[in-house]
Design an enzyme around this catalytic site. Sequence first.
Site, mmCIF file in Angstrom:
data_model
loop_
_atom_site.group_PDB
_atom_site.id
_atom_site.type_symbol
_atom_site.label_atom_id
_atom_site.label_comp_id
_atom_site.label_asym_id
_atom_site.label_seq_id
_atom_site.Cartn_x
_atom_site.Cartn_y
_atom_site.Cartn_z
ATOM 1 N N ALA A 34 0.881 -1.307 -0.140
ATOM 2 C CA ALA A 34 -0.035 0.068 -0.049
ATOM 3 C C ALA A 34 0.991 1.269 -0.012
ATOM 4 O O ALA A 34 1.938 1.256 0.647
ATOM 5 C CB ALA A 34 -1.016 -0.058 1.226
ATOM 6 N N PRO A 35 0.510 2.414 -0.589
ATOM 7 C CA PRO A 35 -0.893 2.422 -1.405
ATOM 8 C C PRO A 35 -1.079 2.216 -2.615
ATOM 9 O O PRO A 35 -2.037 2.001 -3.415
ATOM 10 C CB PRO A 35 -1.123 4.093 -1.292
ATOM 11 C CG PRO A 35 0.188 4.571 -1.199
ATOM 12 C CD PRO A 35 1.225 3.790 -0.486
ATOM 13 N N GLY A 36 0.032 1.505 -3.417
ATOM 14 C CA GLY A 36 0.223 0.959 -4.810
ATOM 15 C C GLY A 36 0.626 1.408 -5.703
ATOM 16 O O GLY A 36 0.526 0.812 -6.902
ATOM 17 N N SER A 37 1.721 2.359 -5.845
ATOM 18 C CA SER A 37 2.145 2.937 -6.922
ATOM 19 C C SER A 37 3.193 1.864 -7.638
ATOM 20 O O SER A 37 3.012 1.714 -8.813
ATOM 21 C CB SER A 37 3.042 4.052 -6.567
ATOM 22 O OG SER A 37 3.984 3.965 -5.681
ATOM 23 N N ASP A 86 -0.232 -5.860 2.737
ATOM 24 C CA ASP A 86 -0.054 -4.829 3.747
ATOM 25 C C ASP A 86 -0.675 -5.104 5.411
ATOM 26 O O ASP A 86 -1.491 -5.924 5.159
ATOM 27 C CB ASP A 86 -0.231 -3.338 3.487
ATOM 28 C CG ASP A 86 0.287 -2.041 3.713
ATOM 29 O OD1 ASP A 86 1.150 -1.667 3.149
ATOM 30 O OD2 ASP A 86 0.151 -1.573 5.113
ATOM 31 N N ASP A 137 9.925 -3.321 -0.731
ATOM 32 C CA ASP A 137 9.921 -1.823 -0.674
ATOM 33 C C ASP A 137 9.213 -1.407 0.811
ATOM 34 O O ASP A 137 8.119 -1.385 1.174
ATOM 35 C CB ASP A 137 8.903 -1.074 -1.606
ATOM 36 C CG ASP A 137 9.194 0.152 -1.641
ATOM 37 O OD1 ASP A 137 10.094 0.970 -1.709
ATOM 38 O OD2 ASP A 137 8.108 0.841 -1.605
ATOM 39 N N CYS A 151 13.201 4.477 0.514
ATOM 40 C CA CYS A 151 13.421 5.910 0.094
ATOM 41 C C CYS A 151 14.276 6.638 1.184
ATOM 42 O O CYS A 151 13.838 7.716 1.461
ATOM 43 C CB CYS A 151 12.204 6.872 -0.197
ATOM 44 S SG CYS A 151 10.974 6.548 1.122
#
Lengths: 303, 167
Positions: free
Chosen positions: A109-112, A131, A178, A231
């Site tokens: 989530a949120p799914g990009s 998630d 991620d 990130c």
Amino acid sequence: MDPLARYDPLVDDPAAFHAACERPLPSVVRVNDIKATPERVRRAFDDAGVDYEPVDWHDGLFRLGDGEKPGNTWPFVHGWVYGQEEVSAVPALALDPDPGERVFDCCAAPGSKTTQLAALMDDRGLLVGNDNNLGRLSALRSNAERCGVTNLVVTRQDARNFSLKPLSGEPFDRSLVDVPCSCEGTVRKNPDALEGWSMDHVEGVSGVQKGILGRAIEVTRDGGTVVYSTCTFAPEENEAVLQHALEEYDCQLVDYDLDLEHVPGVTEWEGEQYDDSMERAKRIYPHHNDTGGFFCARLEVGA
Amino acid sequence: MTDNDGQRFDRLPATADDREVEGRATRREVVDWWVERFGLDRETFADYTFWEKGAGKIWAFADDLDSPADVEGLGMTFLRTRQEHWKPTTDAVQRFGPEATKNVVVLDEADARAFLRGEDTDPEWDGDWGYLIAAHGIAGDVEPIGVGLYLYDELRSQMPKGRQRDL
């Protein structure tokens, strides 16, 4: 003290690094190939007078002009585009899934990245988006549905002890890890990103990251691929997590192509030594390509 | 026959002969409905499995799992059954609607925007009543926006609140 200053010894040009971190980031959209082509999106933007420019390393990404809001355009309504930071498109490309495979996105989530994986799979095969937070899962589902994704199974589990039981017990061909992180690299998008920064948090989240990556390696088949990304810049959340995986699991770091300026992962940080193969991981600093900051590594399991 | 358990994903039976749950739509009926209503090619759905979760809510999934499936989501919400007139979802008409050959009403730009705001419109239409695919022309082709209910010379927008926009 600016937490980012601790990375000055790692960065090739600290002044450029800090200057880039101060600049706001342009809005970027990714074309959703399940529903549209870059050409058709360009034409729709042109007809509607949307200010945009292509990025040179990926024909499905467009930087929007100041003040353009992608959510209020027909291409968004149709699910042709997804607002996604440029560097956040890297891990799905590094994972490089094929149509028909079994693919795992353990913190989806949120799914990009999930919707990008679905598009790379041509919406065929089995894609698991997991998630542990119900609210975030609801965002994942609505984003996936707007993008027309039909090969996604949504699960709600703690990624650190993810069970394959609801998925017929079969391991995955590829897994994207991620992980939640201290998000230092998103400071251009969210100037508050560093407000709650502390070494305690970095070390705590590093433990969670090790658990998530370890489990993802376990549920990926021998010869399969795992991509680890954050990130953030902190080696504690990047190379140290990979080092732990190399020591505890049957896996190795492998090379992959990336047409963005980047530097190799580090092999030494504050007295810690990491495996030489850490140089196969990639660090992307904001001043390299005028993007957010990112870290991404590709692993092969059981090799 | 058993009752539907609305809390889990159950695969649809292939045909009426395989039906074990009262009132459950079959795979054949679901595919037939899309083929007959919108002229879609049956082959489009050849690799899909179809599932019921909730009362009459059908999901289309590009792969397969053991049934019942203990997961939070499985493919895309596709069709609402267990009611007199079956109703397609916005997601499904956006995904599969570009291939539709009938019951597609193409709106002019003003009507398309009104439809997206959730408003009723009065387009030229002398075809079937009932659920239609509302579409508009964009970037050189016709693209579905969502589901419209055509009754008594007006098209009632079925855009879900969260998908409505004022462009």
